[in-house]
Design an enzyme around this catalytic site. Structure first.
Site, short mmCIF file in Angstrom:
data_model
loop_
_atom_site.label_atom_id
_atom_site.label_comp_id
_atom_site.label_asym_id
_atom_site.label_seq_id
_atom_site.Cartn_x
_atom_site.Cartn_y
_atom_site.Cartn_z
N ARG A 104 62.59 36.34 3.56
CA ARG A 104 62.19 36.07 4.79
C ARG A 104 62.88 37.01 5.89
O ARG A 104 64.12 36.97 6.06
CB ARG A 104 62.63 34.56 5.05
CG ARG A 104 62.03 33.86 6.34
CD ARG A 104 62.22 32.39 6.21
NE ARG A 104 63.69 32.10 6.54
CZ ARG A 104 63.97 31.12 7.06
NH1 ARG A 104 63.04 30.11 7.59
NH2 ARG A 104 65.27 30.74 7.63
N THR A 108 61.84 37.50 12.63
CA THR A 108 60.37 36.95 12.73
C THR A 108 60.05 35.64 11.80
O THR A 108 59.23 35.05 12.27
CB THR A 108 59.34 37.94 12.23
OG1 THR A 108 59.66 38.43 10.71
CG2 THR A 108 59.52 39.18 13.01
N ASP A 200 71.92 28.99 3.52
CA ASP A 200 71.21 29.74 2.49
C ASP A 200 71.47 29.64 1.27
O ASP A 200 72.43 30.15 0.77
CB ASP A 200 71.68 31.31 3.06
CG ASP A 200 70.65 32.16 2.67
OD1 ASP A 200 69.89 32.98 3.32
OD2 ASP A 200 70.28 32.20 1.24
N ASP A 203 72.00 32.93 -0.88
CA ASP A 203 73.50 33.53 -0.70
C ASP A 203 74.54 32.38 -1.55
O ASP A 203 75.52 33.22 -1.91
CB ASP A 203 73.69 33.69 0.79
CG ASP A 203 73.25 34.81 1.32
OD1 ASP A 203 72.70 35.93 0.76
OD2 ASP A 203 73.17 34.77 2.78
O1 LIG Z 1 60.03 28.50 4.07
P1 LIG Z 1 60.55 29.69 4.78
O2 LIG Z 1 60.74 29.51 6.40
O3 LIG Z 1 59.76 30.70 4.30
O4 LIG Z 1 62.05 29.88 4.27
C1 LIG Z 1 62.37 29.36 2.96
C2 LIG Z 1 62.88 30.65 2.27
O5 LIG Z 1 64.02 31.16 2.73
C3 LIG Z 1 64.97 31.51 1.41
O6 LIG Z 1 64.53 32.61 0.63
P2 LIG Z 1 65.33 33.93 1.55
O7 LIG Z 1 64.31 34.62 2.42
O8 LIG Z 1 66.87 33.72 2.24
O9 LIG Z 1 65.61 34.79 0.29
P3 LIG Z 1 66.53 34.64 -0.93
O10 LIG Z 1 66.12 33.77 -1.95
O11 LIG Z 1 66.54 36.17 -1.50
O12 LIG Z 1 67.85 34.38 -0.28
C4 LIG Z 1 64.49 30.26 0.59
O13 LIG Z 1 64.84 30.47 -0.78
C5 LIG Z 1 62.90 30.17 0.71
O14 LIG Z 1 62.43 31.14 -0.19
O1 LIG Z 2 67.67 26.34 5.34
C1 LIG Z 2 67.45 27.42 5.00
C2 LIG Z 2 66.29 28.13 5.23
C3 LIG Z 2 65.52 28.82 4.71
N1 LIG Z 2 66.28 29.54 3.55
C4 LIG Z 2 67.47 28.93 3.06
O2 LIG Z 2 67.91 29.59 2.16
N2 LIG Z 2 68.01 27.95 3.76
MG LIG Z 3 68.31 33.61 1.32
#
Ligand SMILES: O=P(O)(O)OC[C@H]1O[C@H](OP(=O)(O)OP(=O)(O)O)[C@H](O)[C@@H]1O
Ligand SMILES: O=c1cc[nH]c(=O)[nH]1
Ligand SMILES: [Mg+2]
Length: 209
Positions: A104, A108, A200, A203
């Site tokens: 994400r 944005t 997150d 992370d």
């Molecule tokens: O519903 P949304 O607003 O799209 O947000 C949720 C997304 O954000 C996080 O991923 P992230 O982009 O942090 O990637 P990661 O799993 O690599 O940390 C989470 O694991 C989802 O995939």
């Molecule tokens: O709260 C949140 C939202 C998006 N992605 C995450 O990992 N946590």
């Molecule tokens: Mg993430």
């Protein structure tokens, strides 16, 4: 409209509360995500069809129930969805695992796809998409778009924490995709994080940041 199944089982809620605690480190966070996924998989697979098969016990031969019908594919949304795969495979060991890479854009909040590798016969499988977090819903919506484009036609979404906004958006865009969730939290904050949430998930699982 799709169905939303909310797991209020005490074991799941207890484990999730520990995940939410900011003092919980990556090792415990990973183990808890996997355990919650395993417990949820039990219910997600409840409607799997069975057939009667002849089994010879040491005493006699009878018909007994075995799984029938379509095979399963588990598709984690990278990275955080990976944290739910091991637990799912404990319950569905024969499942194939596809991967969709999606991050994400933190400015944005739009999802960006960077990887997709699926079982060849994805169109013939029951697909379970895993991602612990459903925030705006953008990542799940795009991942499911990518799956449908490649032929998937029976899809379920499994997450640990969802925001009401994410559930609504996913139901609007994919009314055929049932949603399984351990917690429906209050709202999103202005950075798109789920409140109270758990931070997150990617992370925390992998110790980055
Ligand atoms: O519903 P949304 O607003 O799209 O947000 C949720 C997304 O954000 C996080 O991923 P992230 O982009 O942090 O990637 P990661 O799993 O690599 O940390 C989470 O694991 C989802 O995939
Ligand atoms: O709260 C949140 C939202 C998006 N992605 C995450 O990992 N946590
Ligand atoms: Mg993430």
């Amino acid at each position: 409209m799709s169905k939303v199944t909310h797991f209020d089982h005490p074991m799941i809620q207890h484990k999730l509360s520990i995940m939410r605690d900011e003092n919980t480190g990556s090792k415990d966070f990973r183990e808890l995500a996997s355990e919650i996924a395993m417990l949820m998989a039990y219910e997600v697979t409840r409607n799997m069809p069975v057939e009667e098969v002849d089994i010879k016990t040491p005493i006699t031969t009878r018909k007994f129930k075995m799984l029938a019908g379509k095979k399963t594919a588990i598709v984690p949304i990278l990275r955080a969805g990976l944290g739910m795969v091991d637990g799912m495979l404990k319950i569905i060991p024969a499942a194939k695992v596809g991967h969709i890479g999606m991050y994400r854009n933190e400015e944005t909040l739009q999802p960006v796809e960077y990887f997709c590798k699926l079982p060849q016969d994805i169109g013939e499988r029951e697909v379970i998409v895993t991602d612990p977090m459903l925030a705006t819903g953008g990542s799940a919506i795009d991942a499911i778009n990518a799956l449908k484009k490649r032929g998937a036609n029976s899809i379920r979404m499994m997450c640990i924490v969802a925001a009401p906004e994410g559930i609504k958006a996913l139901q609007e865009k994919h009314p055929d995709v049932d949603i399984f969730v351990a917690a429906i939290d209050d709202e999103l904050n202005d950075k798109g994080y789920i409140v109270p949430g758990l931070g997150d998930a990617g992370d925390r699982l992998f110790g980055t940041k």
